[in-house]
Structures are given as structure tokens and as C-alpha cells.
Write a protein that holds these residues in place. Structure first.
Motif, PDB file in Angstrom:
ATOM      1  N   LEU A  73       8.583   8.058   8.155  1.00  0.00           N
ATOM      2  CA  LEU A  73       9.730   7.453   7.485  1.00  0.00           C
ATOM      3  C   LEU A  73      11.038   7.893   8.138  1.00  0.00           C
ATOM      4  O   LEU A  73      11.154   9.035   8.568  1.00  0.00           O
ATOM      5  CB  LEU A  73       9.699   7.910   6.022  1.00  0.00           C
ATOM      6  N   ILE A  74      11.986   6.973   8.202  1.00  0.00           N
ATOM      7  CA  ILE A  74      13.333   7.308   8.656  1.00  0.00           C
ATOM      8  C   ILE A  74      14.263   7.190   7.454  1.00  0.00           C
ATOM      9  O   ILE A  74      14.395   6.118   6.864  1.00  0.00           O
ATOM     10  CB  ILE A  74      13.821   6.377   9.777  1.00  0.00           C
ATOM     11  N   ALA A  75      14.874   8.294   7.082  1.00  0.00           N
ATOM     12  CA  ALA A  75      15.857   8.317   5.989  1.00  0.00           C
ATOM     13  C   ALA A  75      17.236   8.541   6.609  1.00  0.00           C
ATOM     14  O   ALA A  75      17.881   7.594   7.035  1.00  0.00           O
ATOM     15  CB  ALA A  75      15.499   9.393   4.972  1.00  0.00           C
ATOM     16  N   ILE A 107       6.690   4.195  10.020  1.00  0.00           N
ATOM     17  CA  ILE A 107       6.132   3.200   9.119  1.00  0.00           C
ATOM     18  C   ILE A 107       7.254   2.591   8.288  1.00  0.00           C
ATOM     19  O   ILE A 107       7.384   1.380   8.187  1.00  0.00           O
ATOM     20  CB  ILE A 107       5.073   3.840   8.192  1.00  0.00           C
ATOM     21  N   VAL A 108       8.097   3.448   7.699  1.00  0.00           N
ATOM     22  CA  VAL A 108       9.110   3.022   6.739  1.00  0.00           C
ATOM     23  C   VAL A 108      10.513   3.349   7.251  1.00  0.00           C
ATOM     24  O   VAL A 108      10.750   4.432   7.774  1.00  0.00           O
ATOM     25  CB  VAL A 108       8.892   3.731   5.376  1.00  0.00           C
ATOM     26  N   PHE A 125      12.713  -0.564   3.154  1.00  0.00           N
ATOM     27  CA  PHE A 125      12.924  -0.539   1.712  1.00  0.00           C
ATOM     28  C   PHE A 125      14.410  -0.441   1.468  1.00  0.00           C
ATOM     29  O   PHE A 125      15.059   0.481   1.967  1.00  0.00           O
ATOM     30  CB  PHE A 125      12.238   0.669   1.071  1.00  0.00           C
ATOM     31  N   ALA A 126      14.949  -1.348   0.694  1.00  0.00           N
ATOM     32  CA  ALA A 126      16.350  -1.254   0.289  1.00  0.00           C
ATOM     33  C   ALA A 126      16.477  -0.095  -0.686  1.00  0.00           C
ATOM     34  O   ALA A 126      15.547   0.224  -1.415  1.00  0.00           O
ATOM     35  CB  ALA A 126      16.810  -2.554  -0.364  1.00  0.00           C
ATOM     36  N   GLY A 127      17.619   0.537  -0.689  1.00  0.00           N
ATOM     37  CA  GLY A 127      17.840   1.684  -1.572  1.00  0.00           C
ATOM     38  C   GLY A 127      17.246   2.926  -0.975  1.00  0.00           C
ATOM     39  O   GLY A 127      16.906   2.986   0.193  1.00  0.00           O
ATOM     40  N   HIS A 133       0.816  -1.217   0.000  1.00  0.00           N
ATOM     41  CA  HIS A 133       0.000   0.000   0.000  1.00  0.00           C
ATOM     42  C   HIS A 133       0.851   1.270   0.000  1.00  0.00           C
ATOM     43  O   HIS A 133       0.325   2.367   0.152  1.00  0.00           O
ATOM     44  CB  HIS A 133      -0.954   0.000   1.199  1.00  0.00           C
ATOM     45  N   ILE A 134       2.158   1.113  -0.156  1.00  0.00           N
ATOM     46  CA  ILE A 134       3.064   2.263  -0.216  1.00  0.00           C
ATOM     47  C   ILE A 134       3.528   2.410  -1.658  1.00  0.00           C
ATOM     48  O   ILE A 134       4.079   1.477  -2.242  1.00  0.00           O
ATOM     49  CB  ILE A 134       4.260   2.083   0.742  1.00  0.00           C
ATOM     50  N   ARG A 135       3.307   3.573  -2.216  1.00  0.00           N
ATOM     51  CA  ARG A 135       3.648   3.840  -3.612  1.00  0.00           C
ATOM     52  C   ARG A 135       5.081   4.363  -3.685  1.00  0.00           C
ATOM     53  O   ARG A 135       5.491   5.193  -2.891  1.00  0.00           O
ATOM     54  CB  ARG A 135       2.664   4.879  -4.162  1.00  0.00           C
ATOM     55  N   THR A 136       5.824   3.894  -4.678  1.00  0.00           N
ATOM     56  CA  THR A 136       7.162   4.418  -4.939  1.00  0.00           C
ATOM     57  C   THR A 136       7.081   5.369  -6.126  1.00  0.00           C
ATOM     58  O   THR A 136       6.582   5.004  -7.194  1.00  0.00           O
ATOM     59  CB  THR A 136       8.158   3.283  -5.241  1.00  0.00           C
TER      60      THR A 136
END
Length: 180
Positions: free
Chosen positions: A125-127, A152-153, A177-179, A11-14
Motif C-alpha cells: 500500500l502507498i499512503a 496493490i493499493v 481507495f478514496a479517503g 477482496h480487500i477488507r476495510t
């Protein structure tokens, strides 16, 4: 009801090449738009924290407000917004941090929490970890204890989750998510 992590991931769009070439933006809006996936998302967080002593949920501007306020409501605790600089009307404290694409600052009201409060810090999100680290520092400056950082991410290759853990913050994320 905890489901396969791919349920949330699906349900997460890239969005490729946004906001700049080479970036794979992880967009949670489809997750929020679907009532079932939103409920599943919130249940994951509520089940994790419902038996912990938490006084407040602090949400990071802006998508952390969405999830954080719902989780605070479900846990029957208050909600604290940590906003981008210049958006709050009362006396504030601020913290600057580095982004993937520059620098910024967040702030919160100087009376948003008190010494001894146990706070769950939440974002989408954590970047690179800069926003969550800044939020952690703000809360701790007022004497609160950040029980855990939740998102969440996680984009582990950008190093943010490692930076936060190395700074002593426990983390809980639902989808990696990798990358970037």
C-alpha cells in the motif's frame, strides 16, 4: 488473465478506526487468503514486469515481503528484504522517514544489491509514501536503479503517490481507495 479492478478491491477488507479513530485501514489479508485472488494479484504484477529487465525485487517490511518474494520467484530474480530497523543480522544501511503516525526507519544489508542492478520496489500500500521513498533512497545509495514502485493499493488523498512521482519514481498500483 487481467480482471476488472473491482475483483481485487472486493477482496480487500476495510477496518474502520484502526489503528486510530478516523483511519480506514485497508487489509489485504482476505486477498492473500483466497488462492484465486492471490493468483490473480501475482499475475497482474508478473505480466507487467516479465518482459522488463529486472535484476531484483525489493519488498518493504512486512506485507511487501509476501507479494515481492512471490513476484521475484515468478520472474526468476532474487529478492531483497527492506526491514524495519534492528531486524537484520549483517552490516546494514538505514533510512529514516515520516509515517502517518510518527517516524520510523528501514534498513537493508549493505551488500543487498550492487551498482547497476535494476530493482522493482514493491509494497502492499502507498499512503504518505514515506516507506517506499526510504526504500528507493536505500537502493539508490548502493547504486541500483529503481525501475518502478509497485503496490496493490494506493490511497491518493494522502499524497504519497504524488510525492513519489514528483521524486521521479514511476508507480504501478492496482486498486485506488478514496479517503484514508
Amino acid at each position: 488473465m487481467l480482471l476488472d479492478p473491482n475483483y481485487l478491491r472486493d477482496h480487500i477488507r476495510t477496518v474502520p478506526d484502526w489503528p486510530q479513530p478516523g483511519v480506514q485501514f485497508r487489509d489485504i489479508t482476505p486477498l492473500l487468503q483466497d488462492p484465486e485472488s492471490l493468483r490473480v494479484l501475482v499475475q497482474h504484477f508478473v505480466l507487467r514486469y516479465m518482459h522488463q529487465k529486472i535484476d531484483l525485487v525489493a519488498g518493504l517490511d512486512a506485507r511487501g515481503f509476501i507479494i515481492g518474494s512471490i513476484v521475484a520467484y515468478e520472474l526468476n530474480v532474487g529478492f531483497v528484504p527492506i526491514r524495519k530497523k534492528g531486524k537484520l543480522p549483517f552490516t546494514t544501511i538505514a533510512e529514516e522517514y515520516e509515517l502517518e503516525y510518527g517516524s520510523a526507519a528501514v534498513e537493508m544489508h549493505a551488500d543487498a544489491c550492487k551498482a547497476g542492478d535494476r530493482v522493482l520496489l514493491i509494497d502492499d500500500l502507498i499512503a504518505t509514501g514515506g516507506t517506499m521513498m526510504a526504500g528507493k533512497k536505500l537502493l539508490e545509495r548502493l547504486g541500483a536503479t529503481v525501475v518502478e514502485g509497485a503496490a496493490i493499493v494506493d490511497l491518493p488523498e494522502l499524497g504519497g503517490s504524488k510525492l513519489l512521482r514528483d521524486a521521479g519514481l514511476k508507480l504501478f498500483t492496482l486498486v485506488d481507495f478514496a479517503g484514508h
